[in-house]
Design a protein around this motif. Structure first.
Motif, short mmCIF file in Angstrom:
data_model
loop_
_atom_site.label_atom_id
_atom_site.label_comp_id
_atom_site.label_asym_id
_atom_site.label_seq_id
_atom_site.Cartn_x
_atom_site.Cartn_y
_atom_site.Cartn_z
N GLY A 28 0.81 -1.21 0.00
CA GLY A 28 0.00 0.00 0.00
C GLY A 28 0.84 1.26 0.00
O GLY A 28 2.05 1.24 -0.24
N ASP B 154 -0.83 1.82 -3.51
CA ASP B 154 -2.29 1.95 -3.66
C ASP B 154 -2.69 3.01 -4.68
O ASP B 154 -3.64 2.83 -5.44
N LYS B 155 -1.96 4.15 -4.67
CA LYS B 155 -2.39 5.27 -5.51
C LYS B 155 -1.19 6.13 -5.87
O LYS B 155 -0.28 6.32 -5.06
N LYS C 220 -6.48 3.86 -9.97
CA LYS C 220 -5.56 4.08 -8.86
C LYS C 220 -4.68 5.31 -9.10
O LYS C 220 -3.66 5.47 -8.43
#
Length: 201
Positions: A50, A73-74, A100
């Motif tokens: 993450g 995650d992003k 994402k």
């Protein structure tokens, strides 16, 4: 950018390993070659559970997409070049990471101001500015002063090998440095705590 670059551009590892990436036409974008990219992620990962990343001079989006493939995650992608923005969006679509990512056409200064207003914080930041326009120390100061970094965040800076970067800015400390030909990779880390009596710059 010639065809040789385009042939070699791919996701190196993770869920999209081997997926080809489009290159930005012309000579204005300098892609991070596979050997250097692999070194970067060995220095900060190589895989993640993450987290949020910022690719501030995204170019093709190769570094941010590699981070997503390895578990981030992003990622927020920023570039001033309209052609680069279009290529980033296409590469995100082909890798399936569109949900994402956020992609913005802006210069680094305005982008950082917008991120400050949103109160965002990042675990990883990629700074790969054009060699002729490098202002790394200023950007490190902005990241630190406006609290854009989570504790223990890593900042990866790609520069010409001749560039000498500062050892630290506030609690952002240089922790790793390596050279590949004309390219230097420097990794900084946001120290969660600073030793008692240490002086901040």
């Amino acid at each position: 950018m010639n065809g040789r670059w385009a042939e070699k551009m791919r996701v190196i590892s993770g869920t999209c390993k081997g997926r080809p990436l489009l290159a930005v036409p012309g000579k204005g974008t300098r892609p991070t070659v596979d050997k250097v990219k692999e070194s970067i992620f060995n220095m900060i990962g190589p895989y993640f559970e993450g987290g949020t990343a910022l690719d501030l001079y995204a170019g093709t989006g190769g570094l941010g997409i590699e981070a997503l493939s390895r578990g981030i995650d992003k990622v927020i992608f920023v570039d001033i070049n309209r052609k680069a923005i279009d290529i980033i969006k296409q590469n995100l679509q082909s890798t399936g990471f569109g949900d994402k990512a956020e992609v913005y056409k802006n210069d680094s200064h305005r982008a950082l101001k917008a991120l400050i207003k949103r109160g965002l914080k990042f675990d990883f930041i990629f700074l790969d500015p054009p060699y002729a326009e490098q202002k790394v120390e200023t950007e490190l100061a902005v990241l630190y002063d406006y609290q854009l970094l989570n504790p223990n965040a890593s900042i990866v800076v790609e520069t010409d090998a001749s560039v000498e970067l500062v050892e630290r800015v506030g609690r952002i400390e240089k922790v790793k440095e390596t050279e590949y030909g004309n390219t230097k990779i420097t990794v900084y880390q946001m120290r969660d705590e600073w030793e008692e009596g240490a002086e901040e710059l």
